[in-house]
Write an enzyme that holds these catalytic residues in place. Sequence first.
Site, PDB file in Angstrom:
ATOM      1  N   ASP A 171       0.811  -1.231   0.000  1.00 37.73           N
ATOM      2  CA  ASP A 171       0.000   0.000   0.000  1.00 37.73           C
ATOM      3  C   ASP A 171       0.839   1.273   0.000  1.00 37.73           C
ATOM      4  OD1 ASP A 171      -2.221  -1.686   0.141  1.00 37.73           O
ATOM      5  OD2 ASP A 171      -2.206  -1.678   2.326  1.00 37.73           O
ATOM      6  N   GLU A 172       1.985   1.212  -0.640  1.00 40.56           N
ATOM      7  CA  GLU A 172       2.871   2.377  -0.689  1.00 40.56           C
ATOM      8  C   GLU A 172       2.422   3.396  -1.733  1.00 40.56           C
ATOM      9  OE1 GLU A 172       3.878  -0.759  -1.194  1.00 40.56           O
ATOM     10  OE2 GLU A 172       5.391  -1.321   0.282  1.00 40.56           O
TER      11      GLU A 172
ATOM     12  N   LYS B 199       1.896   2.024  -5.142  1.00 33.74           N
ATOM     13  CA  LYS B 199       2.476   1.455  -6.374  1.00 33.74           C
ATOM     14  C   LYS B 199       1.555   1.706  -7.565  1.00 33.74           C
ATOM     15  CE  LYS B 199       2.450  -2.566  -4.295  1.00 33.74           C
ATOM     16  NZ  LYS B 199       2.096  -2.137  -2.931  1.00 33.74           N
TER      17      LYS B 199
ATOM     18  N   GLY C  84      -4.579  -4.420  -3.652  1.00 35.95           N
ATOM     19  CA  GLY C  84      -5.614  -3.426  -3.934  1.00 35.95           C
ATOM     20  C   GLY C  84      -4.901  -2.142  -4.291  1.00 35.95           C
ATOM     21  N   HIS C  85      -5.012  -1.731  -5.543  1.00 39.67           N
ATOM     22  CA  HIS C  85      -4.300  -0.539  -5.997  1.00 39.67           C
ATOM     23  C   HIS C  85      -5.323   0.518  -6.392  1.00 39.67           C
ATOM     24  CE1 HIS C  85      -0.993  -3.626  -7.271  1.00 39.67           C
ATOM     25  NE2 HIS C  85      -1.072  -3.479  -5.973  1.00 39.67           N
TER      26      HIS C  85
ATOM     27  N   GLN D  80       2.046  -6.113  -3.164  1.00 38.39           N
ATOM     28  CA  GLN D  80       2.517  -6.191  -1.774  1.00 38.39           C
ATOM     29  C   GLN D  80       3.830  -5.398  -1.617  1.00 38.39           C
ATOM     30  OE1 GLN D  80       1.468  -9.564  -3.220  1.00 38.39           O
ATOM     31  NE2 GLN D  80      -0.475  -8.696  -2.646  1.00 38.39           N
TER      32      GLN D  80
ATOM     33  N   THR E 101      -8.624  -3.550  -0.323  1.00 32.22           N
ATOM     34  CA  THR E 101      -9.155  -4.888  -0.563  1.00 32.22           C
ATOM     35  C   THR E 101     -10.139  -5.295   0.530  1.00 32.22           C
ATOM     36  OG1 THR E 101      -7.187  -5.523  -1.765  1.00 32.22           O
ATOM     37  CG2 THR E 101      -8.494  -7.325  -0.872  1.00 32.22           C
ATOM     38  N   THR E 102      -9.746  -5.109   1.792  1.00 32.03           N
ATOM     39  CA  THR E 102     -10.597  -5.606   2.880  1.00 32.03           C
ATOM     40  C   THR E 102     -11.260  -4.488   3.678  1.00 32.03           C
ATOM     41  OG1 THR E 102      -8.689  -5.633   4.351  1.00 32.03           O
ATOM     42  CG2 THR E 102      -9.173  -7.688   3.192  1.00 32.03           C
TER      43      THR E 102
HETATM   44  P1  GDP Z   1      -0.721   0.218  -3.578  1.00 34.89           P
HETATM   45  O1  GDP Z   1      -1.347  -1.038  -3.108  1.00 34.89           O
HETATM   46  O2  GDP Z   1       0.741   0.296  -3.312  1.00 34.89           O
HETATM   47  O3  GDP Z   1      -1.044   0.541  -5.006  1.00 34.89           O
HETATM   48  O4  GDP Z   1      -1.355   1.381  -2.698  1.00 34.89           O
HETATM   49  P2  GDP Z   1      -2.914   1.562  -2.341  1.00 34.89           P
HETATM   50  O5  GDP Z   1      -3.610   2.037  -3.555  1.00 34.89           O
HETATM   51  O6  GDP Z   1      -3.445   0.370  -1.648  1.00 34.89           O
HETATM   52  O7  GDP Z   1      -2.826   2.677  -1.229  1.00 34.89           O
HETATM   53  C1  GDP Z   1      -2.309   3.952  -1.495  1.00 34.89           C
HETATM   54  C2  GDP Z   1      -3.440   4.985  -1.263  1.00 34.89           C
HETATM   55  O8  GDP Z   1      -2.885   6.288  -1.180  1.00 34.89           O
HETATM   56  C3  GDP Z   1      -4.440   5.046  -2.425  1.00 34.89           C
HETATM   57  O9  GDP Z   1      -5.703   5.358  -1.900  1.00 34.89           O
HETATM   58  C4  GDP Z   1      -3.920   6.193  -3.274  1.00 34.89           C
HETATM   59  O10 GDP Z   1      -4.962   6.838  -3.993  1.00 34.89           O
HETATM   60  C5  GDP Z   1      -3.363   7.111  -2.232  1.00 34.89           C
HETATM   61  N1  GDP Z   1      -2.180   7.893  -2.649  1.00 34.89           N
HETATM   62  C6  GDP Z   1      -1.165   7.513  -3.460  1.00 34.89           C
HETATM   63  N2  GDP Z   1      -0.214   8.470  -3.493  1.00 34.89           N
HETATM   64  C7  GDP Z   1      -0.649   9.464  -2.682  1.00 34.89           C
HETATM   65  C8  GDP Z   1      -0.084  10.718  -2.257  1.00 34.89           C
HETATM   66  O11 GDP Z   1       1.008  11.099  -2.636  1.00 34.89           O
HETATM   67  N3  GDP Z   1      -0.822  11.457  -1.366  1.00 34.89           N
HETATM   68  C9  GDP Z   1      -2.039  11.045  -0.902  1.00 34.89           C
HETATM   69  N4  GDP Z   1      -2.672  11.827  -0.039  1.00 34.89           N
HETATM   70  N5  GDP Z   1      -2.595   9.878  -1.272  1.00 34.89           N
HETATM   71  C10 GDP Z   1      -1.889   9.100  -2.135  1.00 34.89           C
HETATM   72  P1  IMO Z   2      -0.895  -4.245  -2.139  1.00 38.60           P
HETATM   73  O1  IMO Z   2      -0.456  -4.788  -3.467  1.00 38.60           O
HETATM   74  C1  IMO Z   2      -0.972  -4.611   2.211  1.00 38.60           C
HETATM   75  C2  IMO Z   2      -1.006  -8.685   3.838  1.00 38.60           C
HETATM   76  C3  IMO Z   2      -2.262  -9.085   4.581  1.00 38.60           C
HETATM   77  C4  IMO Z   2      -1.658 -10.034   5.608  1.00 38.60           C
HETATM   78  C5  IMO Z   2      -0.552 -10.736   4.820  1.00 38.60           C
HETATM   79  C6  IMO Z   2      -0.952 -12.102   4.285  1.00 38.60           C
HETATM   80  O2  IMO Z   2      -2.182  -3.529  -2.179  1.00 38.60           O
HETATM   81  O3  IMO Z   2       0.206  -3.451  -1.535  1.00 38.60           O
HETATM   82  P2  IMO Z   2      -2.492 -12.825   2.245  1.00 38.60           P
HETATM   83  O4  IMO Z   2      -3.954 -12.564   1.962  1.00 38.60           O
HETATM   84  O5  IMO Z   2      -1.583 -12.300   1.199  1.00 38.60           O
HETATM   85  O6  IMO Z   2      -2.221 -14.253   2.565  1.00 38.60           O
HETATM   86  O7  IMO Z   2      -2.204 -12.011   3.594  1.00 38.60           O
HETATM   87  O8  IMO Z   2      -0.235  -9.864   3.747  1.00 38.60           O
HETATM   88  N1  IMO Z   2      -1.219  -8.172   2.460  1.00 38.60           N
HETATM   89  C7  IMO Z   2      -1.160  -6.884   2.119  1.00 38.60           C
HETATM   90  N2  IMO Z   2      -0.993  -5.790   2.877  1.00 38.60           N
HETATM   91  N3  IMO Z   2      -1.064  -4.492   0.875  1.00 38.60           N
HETATM   92  C8  IMO Z   2      -1.197  -5.598   0.100  1.00 38.60           C
HETATM   93  O9  IMO Z   2      -1.169  -5.554  -1.248  1.00 38.60           O
HETATM   94  C9  IMO Z   2      -1.303  -6.863   0.724  1.00 38.60           C
HETATM   95  N4  IMO Z   2      -1.475  -8.131   0.270  1.00 38.60           N
HETATM   96  C10 IMO Z   2      -1.397  -8.920   1.343  1.00 38.60           C
HETATM   97  O10 IMO Z   2      -2.900  -7.989   5.167  1.00 38.60           O
HETATM   98  O11 IMO Z   2      -1.055  -9.283   6.635  1.00 38.60           O
HETATM   99 MG    MG Z   3      -2.831  -1.660  -1.783  1.00 32.92          MG
END
Ligand code: GDP
Ligand code: IMO
Ligand code: MG
Length: 426
Positions: free
Chosen positions: A13-14, A16, A40-41, A224, A300-301
Amino acid sequence: MQASVVIGAQWGDEGKGKLVDSLAKEFDIIVRFNGGNNAGHTIHVNSIKYVLHTIPSGILCEGKRCLIGNGVVFNPITLCEEIDTLQKQGISITKENFGISYNAHVIMPYHIKLDILRESQSANKIGTTKRGIGPCYEDKVARIGIRACDLGNEVYAKERIENALKEKNILFTTLYSDQAFVVDDVYDYIAPFMKRLEPFLCSVSDELANAQKEGKKILFEGAQGTGLDIDYGTYPFVTSSSTVTGGIATGGGIAPSAIGNVIAIVKAYTTRVGGGPFPTELLDDIGEFIQKKGQEFGSTTGRNRRCGWLDGVMLKEAVQLNGITHIALTKLDVLSSLPVIKLCVGYKVNGSEYTLSPHTLPSFDKVTPIYEEFPGWTEDISSCKRYEDLPINARNFVNRISEFVNIPILYISVGPDREQTIQHVS
Ligand code: GDP
Ligand code: IMO
Ligand code: MG
């Protein structure tokens, strides 16, 4: 031409998805190589929100080929739903812009059931996404998995399903006091979805080899993060795939020497969903502030993400493991208005100091972070377009991160929208 990579340097969830979407215009092919719909992106383009779980984040960029490599596990039902949702949002998914490896393993209903039962009945919960990821990879390694290409032939598919259920049905009925799965029912349930996905099946590794010969530009999209890697993460609180750069060779079907730039996505603080050690976790008002302002709940959850300061020790390890060449620092805007911002530069365990993480869990659970402190900034930075527009205190924090890990920061993200990305040549 060497391929580029986007990977997560923390616990997922960085941001990506946002970065891959921003970068996609510079590439021809975008490839997922690991994980499944545990990912979940979330991507925002012109105020429209898209959430992707299995389809690569390059799909929003017209004319790009998006591929699911053999290292991915996919659920045909949720993948069809994802396609439908995107189509409703005006994104067409065709044989031209989307492909799935013949060898990618299929998440079956019994994988999901097993994941759910373990999480609800076991004393040692991982906090998984309950998407069946672990059990599907287990079957792959045990050689009883079902690949995308196995489901085309009904007789063979049923033989494979029967084989996979032999031991599992005993587990379901005895250990978990639940119902057994019936082979024909499982096949009948999954087959229509696979039929729909059949036109997308292709040989991803052959396609990537040809693309390289033709000089096409390839981007690998990690799911991840490094801290969740099956080998190098905080085991056992990890996912079941190789999330690090090394996973690309096997999960994408490409030679390791074909990998060039590795862009690590680093959130300006740290988050984690699910269980496991988290040395810089903030269980106070600041953690709550970051959680709320950063909208830190899972795509995702929907679970709340645990929040804490940026962990430089973890980052140094990610640099070492992934061959990171550049960093994209995300969510810097979330830290605006905090009077003091911290960066963890070491760990203390039993009186000794460490600059790399202790890998054994009991020690990892006990570490105390050593922090450097930085004065914060009050300005809203979400509309900054250039590095020079950032307040000096924000630039000082960014520069120290880069100096600490000795990696240039190439992008600074200051908001969720595609346009809120500063390119920074340090
Ligand atoms: P991923 O799984 O690495 O793609 O990250 P996620 O989408 O799960 O979580 C990142 C969240 O931060 C998403 O809701 C993005 O829309 C949001 N986001 C991404 N970059 C930025 C940023 O620079 N600032 C803010 N406020 N939100 C961001
Ligand atoms: P993205 O791509 C954050 C975590 C789960 C749990 C562990 C194992 O959005 O960054 P799993 O269902 O994979 O067996 O769960 O990994 N986890 C994530 N945490 N972002 C994710 O994906 C994750 N995918 C799995 O929360 O701790
Ligand atoms: Mg994510």
